[in-house]
Every structure is written in structure tokens, then in C-alpha cells.
Design an enzyme around this catalytic site. Structure first.
Site, mmCIF file in Angstrom:
data_model
loop_
_atom_site.group_PDB
_atom_site.id
_atom_site.type_symbol
_atom_site.label_atom_id
_atom_site.label_comp_id
_atom_site.label_asym_id
_atom_site.label_seq_id
_atom_site.Cartn_x
_atom_site.Cartn_y
_atom_site.Cartn_z
ATOM 1 N N ASN A 240 7.874 -3.526 -6.839
ATOM 2 C CA ASN A 240 8.914 -2.634 -6.322
ATOM 3 C C ASN A 240 10.202 -3.444 -6.427
ATOM 4 O OD1 ASN A 240 7.040 -0.608 -5.589
ATOM 5 N ND2 ASN A 240 6.512 -1.781 -3.767
ATOM 6 N N GLU A 321 5.082 5.856 -6.601
ATOM 7 C CA GLU A 321 5.553 5.592 -5.237
ATOM 8 C C GLU A 321 7.081 5.548 -5.160
ATOM 9 O OE1 GLU A 321 1.888 3.278 -3.162
ATOM 10 O OE2 GLU A 321 3.290 1.985 -4.176
ATOM 11 N N ARG A 354 2.379 -1.012 -15.772
ATOM 12 C CA ARG A 354 1.299 -0.688 -14.820
ATOM 13 C C ARG A 354 0.851 0.769 -14.927
ATOM 14 N NH1 ARG A 354 2.333 -1.547 -9.212
ATOM 15 N NH2 ARG A 354 0.408 -2.637 -8.748
ATOM 16 N N ARG A 366 -6.239 11.997 -6.397
ATOM 17 C CA ARG A 366 -5.378 10.924 -6.889
ATOM 18 C C ARG A 366 -6.124 9.952 -7.802
ATOM 19 N NH1 ARG A 366 -2.345 6.993 -3.067
ATOM 20 N NH2 ARG A 366 -3.351 5.277 -4.142
ATOM 21 N N ASP A 395 -6.914 2.338 -4.995
ATOM 22 C CA ASP A 395 -5.938 1.318 -4.628
ATOM 23 C C ASP A 395 -6.546 0.099 -3.947
ATOM 24 O OD1 ASP A 395 -3.651 -0.021 -4.136
ATOM 25 O OD2 ASP A 395 -2.728 1.467 -2.838
ATOM 26 N N GLU A 423 -4.797 -7.010 1.474
ATOM 27 C CA GLU A 423 -4.160 -5.847 2.099
ATOM 28 C C GLU A 423 -5.183 -4.944 2.773
ATOM 29 O OE1 GLU A 423 -1.904 -3.466 -0.679
ATOM 30 O OE2 GLU A 423 -1.423 -1.965 0.833
HETATM 31 C C1 BDP Z 1 -0.344 -0.507 -2.662
HETATM 32 C C2 BDP Z 1 0.513 -1.202 -1.660
HETATM 33 C C3 BDP Z 1 1.976 -1.110 -1.985
HETATM 34 C C4 BDP Z 1 2.217 -1.536 -3.423
HETATM 35 C C5 BDP Z 1 1.347 -0.697 -4.339
HETATM 36 C C6 BDP Z 1 1.424 -1.119 -5.788
HETATM 37 O O1 BDP Z 1 0.272 -0.662 -0.396
HETATM 38 O O2 BDP Z 1 2.672 -1.918 -1.091
HETATM 39 O O3 BDP Z 1 3.541 -1.409 -3.766
HETATM 40 O O4 BDP Z 1 0.005 -0.854 -3.973
HETATM 41 O O5 BDP Z 1 0.460 -1.683 -6.271
HETATM 42 O O6 BDP Z 1 -1.654 -0.940 -2.473
HETATM 43 O O7 BDP Z 1 2.424 -0.866 -6.447
#
Ligand code: BDP
Length: 732
Positions: A240, A321, A354, A366, A395, A423
Site C-alpha cells: 500500500n 483494497e 500482485r 471473493r 488471504d 497477521e
Molecule cells: C491483507 C492485510 C492488508 C494487506 C493486504 C495485502 O490485512 O493489510 O494490505 O493483505 O496483501 O491480509 O495487500
């Protein structure tokens, strides 16, 4: 500790009077606090080998060294070997130019001795690999470390050190190691303000404010640790991304880090924000087909290479996102990636694009999104683009089946993305050895080209003959003194590197090495610690997301259970979207009667997942909505099986606690205490997960928790109403 012992010994022999005793006491107090085992040295602890027989043998085998090469890489390799020998053996071999040195190190180019000893055939296709061989010549033993490149030599040096740290015999070595994957890269999700997204080990390692003027020695230790396990790239900033990281001041900072890492064979990469041409370039658009935008990126890339001549390239999170991307302009991911790839190509840079994407519109599932968007683009990417795919389709959950893109894009090199930072696995509080998770995914069969087409074969390029290959680990490293927060979290950095180099390594072999290098060579202690590690991830799966459940954690900060999460802005950010519990049963129907995500797998893999009689229990609720009363393979009903997994998870944490207790005195006190205390917290949190989830799912099943199990400590409302503030890993 060693230094202290040496001083103590010396004092005792020189003078046994009272003064010396007092001094000994003072020194004891001083060194026991100054040299506590913080974990800073990771697996590179160069303390004297305690096994005397082994020590003597190494000393006699390593008396003289002929180490050729003058490059910056050769220099750091020499430094490493000198500090390792000093520490491990208490003495350094004598440096010589003689061809009969007991240790010969170099490349055929810089060492005539190596050129005469090693045949060109042995060096064929060695790339950055190495040979470590023992020769016996007229009753004399000689060990040779040879590489085609000095980077290879450096890796070979670390291999020899590993052999010594794990107390292996050096008498008959015939080692030929070649990395299976070309780009072995850490992804730091570090922000420019020093925070780390999903980081649980302090703040960012990078002191942006003091860079480029000041580079801490820690950066060198970071590079050493990476090189010791073969990691050869690092993406410095969060996916990000902030466009500022591509401005001159930040590029100079990145260049300073690149200078520190270069001798260790580590390239620097940056996450690139797709809208940078607008934000820092003053353009009106970031449309990848716009000539101005193309020109802007190619000038930017030129500028970067002026500061960092061996810059690796860009990592990009686009149209996911809320991140900007080519789709904002009606273009595809391939259009976006190719535009950057064209800018990087003249410098041999690569794009890691990505596949973790999701739309503004909430999809029916999803888990299907990445495949839906990327599969049609197969073959449309430039030769210097890798598509970076998370290990599973949702995820980084404690357990996911392998991502259906693996095996589905034969014309595109796919790069694996694992998450080392925990995480979804208890942050840096829970003991989770992820070598088993990496292995489970890498060994999974995609059946893309018949049985035995493993995910590892896709990632190594073997399945579809790709030369460009890569693997990424989202780093779990921060400013904590022990780097990773939990002493055992270091094993995930270690095993990621080792398996990136050789995905064929077993999780247990890697754990064994790591324990020996990090804690002890005591056989009994190794056996116990290894058992803890090997079961640790399954234990977490059991008390968090057994039987294929996923994404039932608390919202946003992801700390603790949250199976009740609904109304989270969009449906696929909730838990109820994923577990779909109702009065009849639980689980996401991804078969033909449901979202049919199963059809994204090749027919043989899909058949196994679709068939209730064949699907492994661990993936059951990932693919099926199962009735509470349905009987599983164990003979238990789904409800009873689910409950028993939750309880087993907690029991296994208690078991780890007692196993760890037995390690008292076998490892240093500092880390013993730290792990014991963390396990205590883990036990509490495991109970919290268990009780909250069992009570919540019970509100649908209406079935009892078997009387033999301990009752949950609170009612469901209690767990639902817990609130937490300043949880690490997010912007609070
Ligand atoms: C998720 C996370 C987020 C990341 C996202 C990603 O919660 O903070 O930005 O993956 O991989 O698991 O871009």
C-alpha cells in the site's frame, strides 16, 4: 557468555586471592546483564562449540585457509568466516596462498587451485550456487568451497558455517547446491512513518529520517541473515505504497540501503504506487497507455538506476483494497504491468505484479476473483513480469487450499507470496512454525499436467519451463531486539529462505537446522523443540479455524476471534460471508451447487475437493456447507468434530507449555523465560478463541458442548463485546 567464561578462567588461574574473587563477582554481574541472550544474533550465534571432540576435529581440519577474491562480496565472506571461526573454534585458520591449504575458497577465475581441482562439468549451470567438497590427497584432507560467482562463494561459506553450527562431519563432503528459484525476496510492508502494516515486531527497521547519512550496523546484520539463507532481494516499502518513496530524497535513502546490502548479493526493490505520475509527477492521469505516463515512468526508472545501478524492480498492488491501478482507466492488469516492465527492461529490472485483487463490487465469492481477473491474461505479460500470487485464494488464513491460479497460467511465470508476519496466526505472541505451511502449499498437487504437477514445480518454473522465477515472504522483521517479536518467529524468516532456495527441503529438516543453530545441539532438547514446532501451526488451526473454516477473526485489527462480524462495509470483509453458519450447518459451498470456485482447479484437483468422500477434513468447510449432524470420517458428527478440534487446539498449547518447561536449563534463561511467558499468553488466547467460536457456532447448531469438556469461561455476549485499542499492525 563465552567472553565472561574466558575472563573468569583467566582470573582464576592468575590469581586466586580475594581481590580476584571480588573481581569475578563484579564481572559476573556485569556480563550476565550485558550479555544476556536477546535473540539478536538469530541463527548466527558464533559461540564456542561445546562438544569438545567435535571442536578438536574441526580445529585439526581447518588449520590453514586459502581464500581468493577481492570483490566486496569476497570481503564480506572473508569477514564472516573469520568471525565464525573465531567464535566457533576460538581460533582462526592461518591465511596462506599455498595450494595445500586445508580450506580452499574461491572461483575458478580468481583461484588457480580451484581451477585445477574442480572440473568445468561440476560448475555447469551453477549460477549463484556452490560446491563444498572434501578432497583427500596423500593422506591430507582438503575442503573446497567453489562458486562460479562470488555470491555463490558467499553462500558456500554460509553452508560451511551451517555444517559446523549443526556439528556435521566435514570429512566426506560432496555438496552441489543450486537455487531452485531465482528471485527470493522479502516484502516489507513498512511505511515511511516508521510503522509496519501487520508488523508485530516493533517499528520499521529502516530509519528513513536518518538515511542516507546514517546507516546502522543492524542493516548489515539484516543482510548477513538474509544471505545466510539465500534471500537475494528485499522490497523496502509497503505494497500500500506512498508515492513519496519514488521521489529523489527517498530514492537516495533506498540507495544507501542498497549499498549496505549489495556485498551480500541482495537487491533492493520498491513498491510502486500506480498513481505516482499524478501524485509526484504532476500529470493528470496515470493511464498506462498514455504516452506521457509511459515517458514519466521511463524517466523515473532511469533516475532510479542512476542511484541504484542494480535496482531489482517494482512490486505493485493495483486495483485492490482501494489502491489505484490500470482498471481505473479501463485497462487491464497486463496493460499496467507491461508499461512498467517496458520502462525497466533496458536495465534488466522486473515487475512483480500482485494477483491479490478485489473489486469495488462484492463478488459472489471473493476466492474466485484473482483467477477470474488473471487467468484470461495468461500469456499477455512481458517477459520481465512475474505475477505474484498468495499461497491461497482468500488471504493468508491459518489454512487455505493452494491458490487455483497455480497451474492455471502456464504462459506466465507465477511468483509465490507467503506471509511470514503472523497477521492471522496469533501475531508475534503465538508460537507458529510456518515451515509446515510453506511445505503444505509447495507440495500440493495442481494436477495441471497430470499427477505430480506440484505448486513447487510451478514456482520453480519446472512445470512450464520458465527461466524467470520468484518467491516472496511478507517479512516479520522489525526493530525489536530479537527482530521478529517471538523467538520462534525467527524460524519463519529462516525457513522461508531455506525453502525458497530449495523447496524440496522438508519442514522437519529445516526446523532441525534452525533449532541447532538458534538454541542447542542437545539431541533431547532438539527432539522436544522440533515436536513443538512441527505441531504448532496445526494447533493454531485447531483453536482458530479448524476443518476449513477461514476469515473469522476480529475486524480490521484481526486480533482475536470475530465469527460474528457482519456489517463491515462490504460483505467480503465480514466473517458471516465466509462461514455461512445457519441452523442446518456451516461452511462455504464452493461446489457446483454454490459459487463453483472448485471449477477453477484442474479437473483432478477439483474432483478431490468436490467429493465429500475424498476431500481431506482440513478443507471440508472451505468447499462445502455441511450439516451439523452429518457424520465425518472419524465417525463424529460435524458438530462434535468441530468442538473437539477447538478443544484439542487448547490442549496442545498446554502440551507445548509442559514440553517447554522441560527445556529449563537446556537453553539460555532469557529466551526460556520469554517463550514460557508467551506460551502462557497463547494458552489464554487459545481458550478465548475456542470459547468464543464454540459458543457462537452453538447459537446456530443448538447442540450441546459435550459434558466432558471444560465449560467456556463466559457467555457469548461477553466475547462479542470485547474491545481492543492500539492493537499493533494497523494505523490506530
Ligand atoms: C491483507 C492485510 C492488508 C494487506 C493486504 C495485502 O490485512 O493489510 O494490505 O493483505 O496483501 O491480509 O495487500
Amino acid at each position: 557468555m563465552n567472553l565472561f567464561k574466558q575472563l573468569q578462567r583467566r582470573l582464576k588461574s592468575v590469581n586466586r586471592n580475594c581481590v580476584s574473587m571480588c573481581l569475578t563477582l563484579v564481572i559476573t554481574l556485569y556480563y550476565s546483564s550485558a550479555f544476556s541472550e536477546t535473540g539478536y544474533r538469530l541463527w548466527m550465534r558464533y559461540d564456542r562449540i561445546e562438544n569438545n571432540k567435535q571442536l578438536e576435529q574441526y580445529r585439526s581440519q581447518l588449520q590453514t585457509i586459502n581464500f581468493q577474491g577481492h570483490s566486496i562480496t569476497a570481503q564480506v565472506a572473508k569477514k564472516e568466516i573469520s568471525s565464525a571461526f573465531n567464535g566457533l573454534l576460538g581460533t582462526e585458520p592461518k591465511v596462506t596462498l599455498s595450494s595445500s591449504a586445508s580450506l580452499l575458497i574461491g572461483t575458478p577465475e580468481n583461484s588457480p587451485q580451484i581451477k585445477s581441482l574442480i572440473t568445468p562439468k561440476e560448475l555447469l549451470n551453477l549460477s549463484d550456487g556452490y560446491l563444498v567438497k572434501t578432497f583427500h590427497n596423500k593422506g591430507q584432507q582438503q575442503i573446497v568451497i567453489a562458486g562460479l560467482t562470488e555470491k555463490g562463494v558467499l553462500y558456500g561459506v554460509f553452508h560451511l558455517i551451517r555444517l559446523m553450527k549443526t556439528q556435521q562431519s566435514l570429512s566426506a563432503l560432496t555438496i552441489r547446491e543450486i537455487p531452485s528459484i531465482k528471485n527470493r525476496v522479502l516484502n516489507h510492508w513498512d511505511n515511511l512513518d516508521g510503522t509496519v502494516e501487520r508488523g508485530y515486531a516493533g517499528t520499521s527497521l529502516w530509519e528513513w529520517h536518518k538515511l542516507p547519512g546514517f546507516t546502522q550496523t543492524r542493516y548489515t546484520d539484516y543482510a548477513r541473515a538474509n544471505a545466510s539463507v539465500g534471500i537475494n532481494g528485499t522490497v523496502l516499502n509497503n505494497v500500500n505504497a506512498n508515492a513519496l518513496s519514488l521521489t529523489k530524497p527517498y530514492l537516495l535513502k533506498a540507495a544507501a540501503l542498497a549499498n549496505v546490502f549489495r556485498p551480500y548479493g541482495i537487491k533492493v526493490y520498491l513498491s510502486a504506487r500506480f498513481s505516482s505520475p499524478i501524485e509526484i509527477g504532476g500529470l493528470k492521469t496515470a493511464d498506462p497507455l498514455d504516452p506521457e505516463v509511459k515517458r514519466w515512468w521511463s524517466m523515473k526508472v532511469k533516475e532510479i538506476y542512476a542511484y541504484i545501478p542494480d535496482f531489482g524492480g517494482f512490486l505493485v498492488k493495483a486495483n485492490s483494497e482501494g489502491q489505484p491501478g490500470p482498471q481505473n482507466y479501463g485497462r487491464s492488469h497486463a496493460d499496467g504491468a507491461n508499461m512498467l516492465a517496458d520502462a525497466l527492461a533496458p536495465f534488466d529490472g522486473i515487475v512483480m505484479w500482485r494477483a491479490f485483487v478485489y473489486d469495488d463490487k462484492v463478488p459472489d465469492d471473493r476466492a474466485k476473483q484473482a483467477y477470474n481477473e488473471f487467468k484470461p491474461l495468461d500469456g499477455k505479460f512481458r517477459a520481465n513480469v512475474l505475477v505474484q500470487v498468495k499461497n491461497g485464494a482468500v488471504d493468508f488464513q491459518p489454512r487455505e487450499p493452494f491458490h487455483p491460479l497455480f497451474g492455471a497460467m502456464p504462459a506466465t511465470p507465477l511468483m509465490m507470496e507467503f506471509q511470514l508476519t503472523q497477521e492471522y496466526l496469533g501475531f508475534s505472541t503465538h508460537l507458529a512454525y510456518l515451515g509446515t505451511l510453506f511445505k503444505e502449499t509447495l507440495a500440493a498437487d495442481t494436477y495441471a499436467k497430470g499427477k505430480g504437477s506440484t505448486v513447487a514445480d510451478v514456482v520453480t518454473g519446472k512445470l512450464d519451463q520458465h527461466q524467470l522465477t520468484g518467491i516472496a515472504g511478507v517479512a516479520n522483521i522489525g526493530s525489536d531486539v530479537n527482530w521478529c517479536g517471538h523467538p520462534f518467529a525467527q524460524s519463519n524468516w529462516y525457513s522461508f529462505g531455506r525453502m525458497a532456495w530449495n523447496p524440496g527441503l522438508s519442514a522437519t529438516a529445516v526446523a532441525d537446522e534452525w533449532i541447532r543453530m538458534t538454541f542447542t545441539n542437545d539431541i533431547n532438547a532438539i527432539a522436544t523443540i522440533k515436536e513443538m514446532m512441527m505441531g504448532s501451526r496445526e494447533t493454531i488451526v485447531n483453536y482458530m479455524t479448524p476443518l476449513g473454516l477461514h476469515h473469522i477473526m476480529a475486524r480490521n485489527h484481526h486480533y482475536g476471534p470475530g465469527p460474528w462480524v457482519k456489517d463491515a462495509g462490504r460483505a467480503d470483509w465480514t466473517s458471516v460471508y465466509y462461514h455461512k453458519a445457519d441452523a442446518v450447518g456451516i461452511g462455504f459451498d464452493r461446489t457446483a451447487t454454490g459459487s463453483n470456485a472448485i471449477a477453477q482447479y484442474s479437473p483432478d484437483a477439483a474432483r478431490e475437493f468436490a467429493d465429500l468422500a475424498n476431500i481431506p477434513d482440513k478443507y471440508l468447510l472451505w468447499f462445502h456447507h455441511v450439516k451439523w449432524s452429518d457424520k465425518l470420517r472419524s465417525g463424529n458428527t460435524l458438530w462434535d468434530e468441530l468442538v473437539s478440534h477447538y478443544y484439542l487446539g487448547v490442549r496442545d498449547v498446554a502440551k507445548m507449555q509442559s514440553q517447554w518447561k522441560a527445556m529449563a536449563g537446556k537453553i539460555d534463561e532469557d529466551r526460556f523465560k520469554e517463550v514460557a511467558e508467551l506460551l502462557e499468553i497463547q494458552h489464554e488466547e487459545a481458550k478465548w478463541w475456542r470459547d468464543a467460536c464454540v459458543l457462537y457456532f452453538q447459537s446456530f447448531s443448538g447442540l450441546p458442548i459435550p459434558a466432558s469438556y471444560e465449560k467456556p469461561a463466559h457467555d457469548l455476549a461477553y466475547y462479542e463485546n470485547l474491545r481492543f485499542y492500539f492493537v499493533p499492525g494497523i494505523k490506530n
